[in-house]
Design a protein around this motif. Structure first.
Motif, PDB file in Angstrom:
ATOM      1  N   VAL A 203      -3.966  -5.771  -1.243  1.00 31.34           N
ATOM      2  CA  VAL A 203      -4.146  -6.282   0.109  1.00 31.34           C
ATOM      3  C   VAL A 203      -2.765  -6.638   0.619  1.00 31.34           C
ATOM      4  O   VAL A 203      -2.077  -7.457   0.009  1.00 31.34           O
ATOM      5  N   GLY A 204      -2.338  -6.030   1.731  1.00 29.87           N
ATOM      6  CA  GLY A 204      -0.990  -6.268   2.205  1.00 29.87           C
ATOM      7  C   GLY A 204      -0.906  -6.372   3.709  1.00 29.87           C
ATOM      8  O   GLY A 204      -1.664  -5.726   4.438  1.00 29.87           O
ATOM      9  N   ALA A 205       0.024  -7.198   4.164  1.00 30.48           N
ATOM     10  CA  ALA A 205       0.326  -7.277   5.586  1.00 30.48           C
ATOM     11  C   ALA A 205       1.251  -6.123   5.959  1.00 30.48           C
ATOM     12  O   ALA A 205       2.072  -5.677   5.152  1.00 30.48           O
ATOM     13  N   LEU A 206       1.117  -5.651   7.198  1.00 28.57           N
ATOM     14  CA  LEU A 206       1.981  -4.597   7.694  1.00 28.57           C
ATOM     15  C   LEU A 206       2.174  -4.798   9.187  1.00 28.57           C
ATOM     16  O   LEU A 206       1.360  -5.461   9.839  1.00 28.57           O
ATOM     17  N   PRO A 207       3.244  -4.267   9.754  1.00 29.16           N
ATOM     18  CA  PRO A 207       3.473  -4.478  11.183  1.00 29.16           C
ATOM     19  C   PRO A 207       2.282  -4.018  12.018  1.00 29.16           C
ATOM     20  O   PRO A 207       1.641  -3.007  11.707  1.00 29.16           O
ATOM     21  N   ASP A 208       1.998  -4.776  13.072  1.00 33.36           N
ATOM     22  CA  ASP A 208       0.854  -4.449  13.922  1.00 33.36           C
ATOM     23  C   ASP A 208       0.967  -3.035  14.470  1.00 33.36           C
ATOM     24  O   ASP A 208      -0.028  -2.292  14.490  1.00 33.36           O
ATOM     25  N   ALA A 209       2.160  -2.637  14.902  1.00 33.22           N
ATOM     26  CA  ALA A 209       2.338  -1.287  15.452  1.00 33.22           C
ATOM     27  C   ALA A 209       1.998  -0.233  14.413  1.00 33.22           C
ATOM     28  O   ALA A 209       1.392   0.807  14.736  1.00 33.22           O
ATOM     29  N   ALA A 210       2.360  -0.484  13.158  1.00 31.23           N
ATOM     30  CA  ALA A 210       2.045   0.474  12.093  1.00 31.23           C
ATOM     31  C   ALA A 210       0.543   0.538  11.849  1.00 31.23           C
ATOM     32  O   ALA A 210      -0.021   1.622  11.649  1.00 31.23           O
ATOM     33  N   ALA A 211      -0.133  -0.613  11.853  1.00 33.67           N
ATOM     34  CA  ALA A 211      -1.586  -0.630  11.644  1.00 33.67           C
ATOM     35  C   ALA A 211      -2.299   0.155  12.736  1.00 33.67           C
ATOM     36  O   ALA A 211      -3.222   0.932  12.470  1.00 33.67           O
ATOM     37  N   ARG A 212      -1.873  -0.026  13.978  1.00 33.03           N
ATOM     38  CA  ARG A 212      -2.501   0.689  15.087  1.00 33.03           C
ATOM     39  C   ARG A 212      -2.226   2.193  14.993  1.00 33.03           C
ATOM     40  O   ARG A 212      -3.129   3.012  15.241  1.00 33.03           O
ATOM     41  N   ASP A 213      -1.009   2.535  14.632  1.00 35.66           N
ATOM     42  CA  ASP A 213      -0.656   3.948  14.504  1.00 35.66           C
ATOM     43  C   ASP A 213      -1.446   4.607  13.380  1.00 35.66           C
ATOM     44  O   ASP A 213      -1.939   5.735  13.530  1.00 35.66           O
ATOM     45  N   LEU A 214      -1.587   3.922  12.254  1.00 37.37           N
ATOM     46  CA  LEU A 214      -2.342   4.481  11.132  1.00 37.37           C
ATOM     47  C   LEU A 214      -3.809   4.689  11.511  1.00 37.37           C
ATOM     48  O   LEU A 214      -4.418   5.687  11.115  1.00 37.37           O
ATOM     49  N   ALA A 215      -4.379   3.745  12.259  1.00 34.58           N
ATOM     50  CA  ALA A 215      -5.775   3.894  12.689  1.00 34.58           C
ATOM     51  C   ALA A 215      -5.932   5.111  13.603  1.00 34.58           C
ATOM     52  O   ALA A 215      -6.928   5.844  13.520  1.00 34.58           O
ATOM     53  N   ARG A 216      -4.954   5.333  14.476  1.00 35.23           N
ATOM     54  CA  ARG A 216      -5.025   6.502  15.363  1.00 35.23           C
ATOM     55  C   ARG A 216      -4.867   7.807  14.584  1.00 35.23           C
ATOM     56  O   ARG A 216      -5.552   8.793  14.848  1.00 35.23           O
ATOM     57  N   ARG A 217      -3.981   7.802  13.601  1.00 38.99           N
ATOM     58  CA  ARG A 217      -3.676   9.035  12.874  1.00 38.99           C
ATOM     59  C   ARG A 217      -4.740   9.392  11.842  1.00 38.99           C
ATOM     60  O   ARG A 217      -5.069  10.572  11.650  1.00 38.99           O
ATOM     61  N   TYR A 218      -5.291   8.383  11.168  1.00 36.60           N
ATOM     62  CA  TYR A 218      -6.148   8.661  10.018  1.00 36.60           C
ATOM     63  C   TYR A 218      -7.558   8.109  10.140  1.00 36.60           C
ATOM     64  O   TYR A 218      -8.400   8.350   9.268  1.00 36.60           O
ATOM     65  N   GLY A 219      -7.845   7.348  11.192  1.00 33.79           N
ATOM     66  CA  GLY A 219      -9.143   6.707  11.260  1.00 33.79           C
ATOM     67  C   GLY A 219      -9.174   5.472  10.386  1.00 33.79           C
ATOM     68  O   GLY A 219      -8.147   4.999   9.900  1.00 33.79           O
ATOM     69  N   ARG A 220     -10.363   4.978  10.158  1.00 29.99           N
ATOM     70  CA  ARG A 220     -10.522   3.755   9.367  1.00 29.99           C
ATOM     71  C   ARG A 220     -11.415   4.033   8.162  1.00 29.99           C
ATOM     72  O   ARG A 220     -12.194   4.977   8.167  1.00 29.99           O
ATOM     73  N   PRO A 221     -11.301   3.182   7.131  1.00 31.96           N
ATOM     74  CA  PRO A 221     -12.173   3.371   5.964  1.00 31.96           C
ATOM     75  C   PRO A 221     -13.645   3.390   6.356  1.00 31.96           C
ATOM     76  O   PRO A 221     -14.055   2.692   7.290  1.00 31.96           O
TER      77      PRO A 221
ATOM     78  N   VAL B 123      -9.942  -1.563   3.891  1.00 29.91           N
ATOM     79  CA  VAL B 123      -9.945  -2.022   5.273  1.00 29.91           C
ATOM     80  C   VAL B 123      -8.586  -1.753   5.903  1.00 29.91           C
ATOM     81  O   VAL B 123      -7.561  -1.699   5.207  1.00 29.91           O
ATOM     82  N   LEU B 124      -8.586  -1.552   7.214  1.00 25.87           N
ATOM     83  CA  LEU B 124      -7.362  -1.428   7.992  1.00 25.87           C
ATOM     84  C   LEU B 124      -7.589  -2.177   9.293  1.00 25.87           C
ATOM     85  O   LEU B 124      -8.491  -1.829  10.068  1.00 25.87           O
ATOM     86  N   LEU B 125      -6.792  -3.236   9.534  1.00 26.14           N
ATOM     87  CA  LEU B 125      -6.989  -4.103  10.682  1.00 26.14           C
ATOM     88  C   LEU B 125      -5.688  -4.258  11.455  1.00 26.14           C
ATOM     89  O   LEU B 125      -4.622  -4.440  10.867  1.00 26.14           O
ATOM     90  N   SER B 126      -5.780  -4.227  12.783  1.00 28.87           N
ATOM     91  CA  SER B 126      -4.646  -4.572  13.641  1.00 28.87           C
ATOM     92  C   SER B 126      -4.491  -6.094  13.656  1.00 28.87           C
ATOM     93  O   SER B 126      -5.340  -6.837  13.136  1.00 28.87           O
ATOM     94  N   ALA B 127      -3.426  -6.570  14.276  1.00 33.04           N
ATOM     95  CA  ALA B 127      -3.205  -8.015  14.339  1.00 33.04           C
ATOM     96  C   ALA B 127      -4.350  -8.721  15.055  1.00 33.04           C
ATOM     97  O   ALA B 127      -4.807  -9.785  14.608  1.00 33.04           O
TER      98      ALA B 127
END
Length: 211
Positions: A2-20, A136-140
């Motif tokens: 479980v790790g924190a990541l920059p909000d911009a990266a979380a949003r970009d990953l959701a757009r590129r790969y979808g969510r679990p 899970v993948l969550l934005s800020a």
């Protein structure tokens, strides 16, 4: 993990790969849905471990324990894809490099820490956790919205906490080879990361890997 990541990266990953995959929006396979219904409708209250050799004998898993282990494994398999692997690699690359406020990692030989945590928490509390059996993948914004659910699931009264930790330890001992696993950290670590992310305006990603 479980790790924190920059909000911009979380949003970009959701757009590129979808969510679990999640039960209500991912339509997992029928056997996963049936097992999930069992877990939430009394299965989680069944006896998962017994001591057939007497009070001092080793714990032995019951059919309920194996059924739940199969559910967690199948749930993870239902979200297994090249995109999921790419998302995990990309998430790891922007997470903190060392374990601390922004990163929690649980490792175990044979035993599945996610299954152990969900078994310890039981169906009601584990259902409060966002995502799909530890993925899970969550934005800020989503982290801040989800924090009360994480706290309700993982901030346990003393008496209930002892029972949850005992359930985790039973799983790690009887279903794997990790009797010295830190059950308390398995409860506290994910919440620490989510709180850190909420306080710093970060996203959160979580997933499991098998080696």
């Amino acid at each position: 993990m479980v790790g924190a990541l920059p909000d911009a990266a979380a949003r970009d990953l959701a757009r590129r790969y979808g969510r679990p995959v999640r039960p209500l929006d991912g339509y997992p396979p029928r056997e996963v849905r049936l097992a999930l219904a069992w877990w939430h409708n009394g299965g989680g209250e069944e006896t998962f471990f017994a001591r057939p050799a007497g009070p001092s004998g080793p714990l032995e898993p019951t059919p309920a324990a194996y059924r739940f282990a199969d559910l967690v494994e199948a749930a993870h398999a239902s979200s297994d894809s090249a995109d999921a692997d790419a998302m995990q690699d990309a998430s790891t690359a922007v997470m903190p490099e060392t374990i601390g406020a922004g990163l929690f990692v649980a490792t175990a030989r044979k035993a599945n820490p996610v299954a152990a945590l969900f078994h310890g928490l039981g169906p009601r509390r584990s259902a409060l956790l966002p995502g799909w059996f530890g993925h899970v993948l969550l934005s800020a914004d989503e982290v801040r919205a989800a924090l009360p659910r994480y706290e309700e699931a993982l901030l346990l009264p003393d008496g209930e906490r002892a029972a949850v930790l005992s359930g985790i330890t039973d799983w790690m001992t009887a279903m794997g080879d990790a009797p010295d696993a830190d059950a308390a950290e398995l409860v506290d670590g994910p919440l620490r990361v989510v709180r850190h992310a909420a306080a710093t305006g970060s996203g959160v990603a979580a997933f499991s890997n098998w080696y």
